[in-house]
Design an enzyme around this catalytic site. Structure first.
Site, PDB file in Angstrom:
ATOM      1  N   ARG A   1       0.833  -1.206   0.000  1.00  0.00           N
ATOM      2  CA  ARG A   1       0.000   0.000   0.000  1.00  0.00           C
ATOM      3  C   ARG A   1       0.869   1.259   0.000  1.00  0.00           C
ATOM      4  O   ARG A   1       0.551   2.253  -0.661  1.00  0.00           O
ATOM      5  CB  ARG A   1      -0.927  -0.040   1.217  1.00  0.00           C
ATOM      6  CG  ARG A   1      -1.980   1.027   1.231  1.00  0.00           C
ATOM      7  CD  ARG A   1      -3.037   0.743   2.279  1.00  0.00           C
ATOM      8  NE  ARG A   1      -2.524   0.823   3.638  1.00  0.00           N
ATOM      9  CZ  ARG A   1      -3.183   0.393   4.720  1.00  0.00           C
ATOM     10  NH1 ARG A   1      -4.380  -0.147   4.599  1.00  0.00           N
ATOM     11  NH2 ARG A   1      -2.660   0.522   5.910  1.00  0.00           N
TER      12      ARG A   1
ATOM     13  N   LYS B   1      -3.236   6.486   1.871  1.00  0.00           N
ATOM     14  CA  LYS B   1      -3.014   6.972   3.236  1.00  0.00           C
ATOM     15  C   LYS B   1      -2.146   8.219   3.132  1.00  0.00           C
ATOM     16  O   LYS B   1      -1.002   8.249   3.588  1.00  0.00           O
ATOM     17  CB  LYS B   1      -2.334   5.879   4.079  1.00  0.00           C
ATOM     18  CG  LYS B   1      -3.181   5.467   5.291  1.00  0.00           C
ATOM     19  CD  LYS B   1      -2.610   4.289   6.004  1.00  0.00           C
ATOM     20  CE  LYS B   1      -2.957   4.337   7.472  1.00  0.00           C
ATOM     21  NZ  LYS B   1      -4.380   4.152   7.791  1.00  0.00           N
TER      22      LYS B   1
ATOM     23  N   GLU C   1     -16.721   5.321   5.258  1.00  0.00           N
ATOM     24  CA  GLU C   1     -15.990   4.765   6.409  1.00  0.00           C
ATOM     25  C   GLU C   1     -16.031   5.720   7.586  1.00  0.00           C
ATOM     26  O   GLU C   1     -16.517   6.839   7.495  1.00  0.00           O
ATOM     27  CB  GLU C   1     -14.561   4.397   6.022  1.00  0.00           C
ATOM     28  CG  GLU C   1     -13.747   5.534   5.453  1.00  0.00           C
ATOM     29  CD  GLU C   1     -12.361   5.058   5.001  1.00  0.00           C
ATOM     30  OE1 GLU C   1     -11.694   4.368   5.773  1.00  0.00           O
ATOM     31  OE2 GLU C   1     -11.963   5.406   3.878  1.00  0.00           O
TER      32      GLU C   1
HETATM   33  C1  LIG Z   1      -5.452   3.363   8.108  1.00  0.00           C
HETATM   34  C2  LIG Z   1      -6.883   3.565   7.785  1.00  0.00           C
HETATM   35  C3  LIG Z   1      -7.833   2.527   7.867  1.00  0.00           C
HETATM   36  C4  LIG Z   1      -7.494   1.165   8.400  1.00  0.00           C
HETATM   37  O1  LIG Z   1      -6.564   0.479   7.635  1.00  0.00           O
HETATM   38  P1  LIG Z   1      -5.744  -0.745   8.265  1.00  0.00           P
HETATM   39  O2  LIG Z   1      -4.849  -1.188   7.184  1.00  0.00           O
HETATM   40  O3  LIG Z   1      -6.756  -1.779   8.635  1.00  0.00           O
HETATM   41  O4  LIG Z   1      -5.051  -0.210   9.467  1.00  0.00           O
HETATM   42  C5  LIG Z   1      -9.124   2.791   7.459  1.00  0.00           C
HETATM   43  N1  LIG Z   1      -9.484   4.009   7.010  1.00  0.00           N
HETATM   44  C6  LIG Z   1      -8.609   5.032   6.928  1.00  0.00           C
HETATM   45  C7  LIG Z   1      -9.078   6.343   6.398  1.00  0.00           C
HETATM   46  C8  LIG Z   1      -7.284   4.851   7.318  1.00  0.00           C
HETATM   47  O5  LIG Z   1      -6.428   5.868   7.266  1.00  0.00           O
END
Ligand SMILES: *Cc1c(COP(=O)(O)O)cnc(C)c1O
Length: 338
Positions: free
Chosen positions: A82, A184, A220
């Site tokens: 990622r 991210k 989300e």
């Molecule tokens: C990091 C994050 C998640 C969760 O991702 P993981 O890989 O499960 O830690 C979900 N939503 C957002 C916006 C994030 O930044």
């Protein structure tokens, strides 16, 4: 060295460790070997690309101790992948995946004394990639810094799973179609502070965002992916402008393989979500967090009378058992760091 930390009082806040990893590159060179150095401030130009135009991404993953004392990482290769894709999206030199995982393990080893004992929490690792070179007009920075720092964090649920109350935002969106919601990238988070502040002022612990095109489909919860259960089916929003969570992927896999649930990644309207039997959100920090109530347009809908549902409990138990080395690891998710 003994580290004087009160393991029982750890929450999710920064407790810096002794060492961090730092590496550099330019747009034209390979990544430098990188090295550990004492945790501390970095020197950065006010004209750095990351400070002016937000050219930066981050990751989050945890190392924990098993009952036997082994140090376990959960699916670090997925974070590496990622991080690589995020770098490409923001025009930054990607960190090779094996280089990334090596850096993580180097930081874990160097800060071994900061990993909480079994059951007391974990060492949270924060890899960052920033355009640190100077640039005046909008464009890719000429040079880049890759940093991995760490902080011990407490077990998320000290007294067992506790449902949170969540406000469904209908005046803020988190991400747009064809934007960077799936990355991210650092710029995605400051924009959620005001909606979260407003939700908290109204007595909620989280904010659930709807899609930006129709304002109707669930996306989300701030930094955790959304799930709901109805008639034996586990639903989660399909990928697009949401963050492709590693916990999300793990929960989908566990639900299908171990609980025999049908799993659907699809469009979930807010009306469907409100009609669900169980609702929860998942992420590295949040693990599996039950949602006891959703407030939408002035109306509060409760789930499981505000208590934790059976499928939520089962998924939480199975996920954390694998992560902590208490259960067999049929999917080879856990990496032991020696
Ligand atoms: C990091 C994050 C998640 C969760 O991702 P993981 O890989 O499960 O830690 C979900 N939503 C957002 C916006 C994030 O930044």
């Amino acid at each position: 060295m003994t580290v004087l930390l009160n393991w029982d009082s750890l929450g999710f806040s920064l407790n810096p460790t002794a060492q961090m990893f730092v590496a550099e590159t330019s747009l034209t060179a390979d990544w430098s070997a990188g090295a550990l150095r004492p945790y501390g401030n970095l020197s950065i130009s006010p004209a750095a690309g990351v400070l002016n135009y937000g050219q930066g991404i981050f990751e989050g993953l945890k190392a924990c101790r098993s009952k036997q004392g082994d140090v376990l990482l959960f699916r670090p290769w997925e974070n590496a992948k990622r991080f690589y894709q995020g770098a490409v999206r923001l025009c930054m030199p990607p960190v090779p995946e094996d280089y990334f995982v090596n850096a993580i393990e180097t930081v874990v080893r160097a800060n071994r004394d900061y990993i909480p004992p079994y059951g007391k929490g974990s060492l949270y690792l924060r890899p960052c990639l920033w355009g640190t070179g100077e640039i005046l007009g909008v464009g890719p920075a000429p040079s880049y810094t890759f940093v991995v720092y760490a902080s011990p964090v407490g077990a998320y649920y000290k007294q067992g799973l506790k449902p949170i109350r969540v406000l469904v935002s209908d005046d803020f969106h988190r991400a747009a179609p064809l934007g960077v919601g799936h990355v991210k990238c650092i710029g995605n988070y400051a924009g959620t502070l005001l909606s979260l502040k407003s939700a908290k002022a109204q007595g909620y612990e989280g904010c659930l965002y709807l899609d930006a095109k129709y304002g109707r489909y669930v996306e989300e919860v701030g930094t955790a992916n959304f799930f709901c259960v109805k008639d034996g089916v586990l639903y989660t929003p399909k990928l697009g402008s949401i963050l492709p969570g590693i916990t999300r992927d793990s929960i989908m896999t566990l639900a299908a393989a171990e609980l025999g649930l049908r799993v659907e990644a699809t469009d979930i309207s807010i009306e469907q979500a409100l009609a669900a039997e169980e609702v929860f959100c998942v992420g590295t920090a949040a693990v599996v967090t039950p949602i006891g109530a959703l407030a939408y347009q002035g109306k509060v809908t409760q789930f499981q009378q505000g208590k934790v549902g059976p499928i939520t409990t089962e998924l939480y138990t199975r996920l954390t058992a694998i992560q902590q080395g208490d259960a067999v690891d049929p999917f080879q998710w856990v990496k032991v760091t020696h």
